[in-house]
Design a protein around this motif. Structure first.
Motif, mmCIF file in Angstrom:
data_model
loop_
_atom_site.group_PDB
_atom_site.id
_atom_site.type_symbol
_atom_site.label_atom_id
_atom_site.label_comp_id
_atom_site.label_asym_id
_atom_site.label_seq_id
_atom_site.Cartn_x
_atom_site.Cartn_y
_atom_site.Cartn_z
ATOM 1 N N ASN A 27 0.726 -1.380 0.030
ATOM 2 C CA ASN A 27 -0.131 -0.297 -0.253
ATOM 3 C C ASN A 27 1.105 1.335 0.323
ATOM 4 N N THR A 39 -1.605 2.222 -4.680
ATOM 5 C CA THR A 39 -2.195 2.106 -5.012
ATOM 6 C C THR A 39 -3.257 3.763 -4.557
ATOM 7 N N TYR A 79 -8.337 1.847 -1.106
ATOM 8 C CA TYR A 79 -6.956 2.111 -0.174
ATOM 9 C C TYR A 79 -7.490 4.264 0.166
#
Ligand code: SF4
Length: 364
Positions: A149, A179, A240
């Motif tokens: 992430n 992300t 996200y």
């Protein structure tokens, strides 16, 4: 929801546009600062229950040696273990495999990379020091250590840039498939080197119309590539959106520690001392009780930064009154097309978000 923000003020060099609380890295201060920071974290022991996100920002957290970072991580381990999102800001050129390994060990699951631009001229103008290879290596080290992430922190509207250089930057970002992308327009802050260079006519001031075209292009391109534009300057793939940053925009509580950090807890907002000597001596510089009226204004102003806007239900649940009663200006803004009410939410239409300032100041 309650967050913990930890500020590491040290930077290897100072960016030409920067007005954040920071200072040049000085290894003699690392130990002293981290010890004091840990004392401050301990002082919030009672408030640090049920932390949902931890965010380590700066400055440049990864100028600190690994053993100092480890010491700080050890102190906050119970929060890292139990929170949903643990983020850290990193400068790409200072990332190593060992650092990513440490981050993985302490359950960091989100990294924000300070890139700003891929364009060598802009990088130089901003006095930053990475190149494309540093960014490739950063992604490889992070992903190799299960940290997937990743936010790219970007900037547009720098002097001497145009739509062509922006397009190139966006192509590079998309090639890394992050992300999350934060895309801020360059603000020329007083007392920065960039501001001085513009005043002294060494550098031309960025053009407002070009900046507006750039913003529109960013919105279009990122949307086309699957990124949801969820806050004025923030875009994310599905699932996200930044949990920690949303906490600020949703007027939730957070504890900030470290030089220049701010916090909002138990109805008070506070700001820590900005100078290193004053911080080492006394953490908090000012602390103010926030009245309900002030809090309501903040709730609207911050909430309207998000493209989904403010939930009327959340407002009613929190303040026991409908926001349109508290703020008659809402109906005026709706009639001018600057706000819409849809699915029980009040929001700025996406095509008007660049006029956000006109809306936000109605709630000051
Ligand atoms: S790295 Fe961040 S905090 Fe440090 S000087 Fe640059 S912009 Fe400022």
């Amino acid at each position: 929801m309650r967050g913990l923000y930890i500020h590491i003020p040290f930077c290897k060099t100072i960016c030409s546009y920067c007005d954040f609380p920071k200072r040049l890295a000085d290894s003699k201060l690392f130990e002293i600062y981290s010890n004091r920071l840990i004392e401050e974290i301990k002082s919030y022991k009672n408030e640090l229950k049920d932390i949902t996100s931890v965010y380590i920002g700066g400055g440049t957290p990864n100028v600190l040696p690994l053993e100092i970072l480890k010491k700080i991580f050890d102190e906050i381990k119970p929060y890292l273990d139990n929170s949903i999102e643990n983020s850290i800001e990193l400068n790409p050129e200072l990332i190593t495999d060992e650092l990513c390994h440490l981050l993985n060990e302490y359950k960091f699951n989100r990294v924000s990379l300070g890139i700003q631009s891929f364009d060598p001229n802009s990088i130089k103008l901003l006095n930053r020091h990475h190149n494309l290879l540093d960014i490739k290596n950063a992604f490889n080290y992070l992903r190799g250590n299960n940290i997937t992430n990743i936010n790219c922190d970007m900037m547009f509207g720098m002097p001497k840039t145009d739509l062509t250089s922006l397009k190139r930057d966006i192509e590079y970002i998309l090639s890394f498939n992050p992300t999350h992308i934060s895309y801020y327009s360059l603000i020329i802050e007083e007392h920065t080197k960039l501001c001085l260079d513009i005043k002294n006519k060494k550098i031309e001031e960025p053009d407002d119309d070009l900046e507006a075209d750039m913003y529109e292009y960013i919105n279009q391109e990122l949307r086309k590539n699957g990124y949801k534009h969820y806050e004025v300057s923030n875009y994310a793939l599905d699932g996200y959106e930044s949990i920690h940053n949303k906490l600020y925009w949703q007027e939730e509580e957070y504890i900030g520690v470290g030089l220049g950090a701010s916090g909002f807890i138990n109805g008070y907002r506070y700001l820590n001392n900005l100078g290193i000597d004053s911080y080492l001596n006394e953490f908090i510089r000012e602390k103010n009780e926030i009245s309900i009226d002030e809090e309501k204004k903040e709730f609207m102003m911050l909430g309207l930064r998000m493209l989904d806007g403010v939930s009327i239900d959340s407002y009613v649940k929190r303040y026991k009154i409908d926001p349109t009663i508290d703020f008659p200006v809402i109906s005026d803004l709706v009639s001018r097309g600057l706000l819409i009410i849809e699915n029980n939410r009040i929001k700025i239409p996406e095509e008007k978000i660049f006029l956000g300032n006109m809306v936000w100041r109605c709630f000051v």
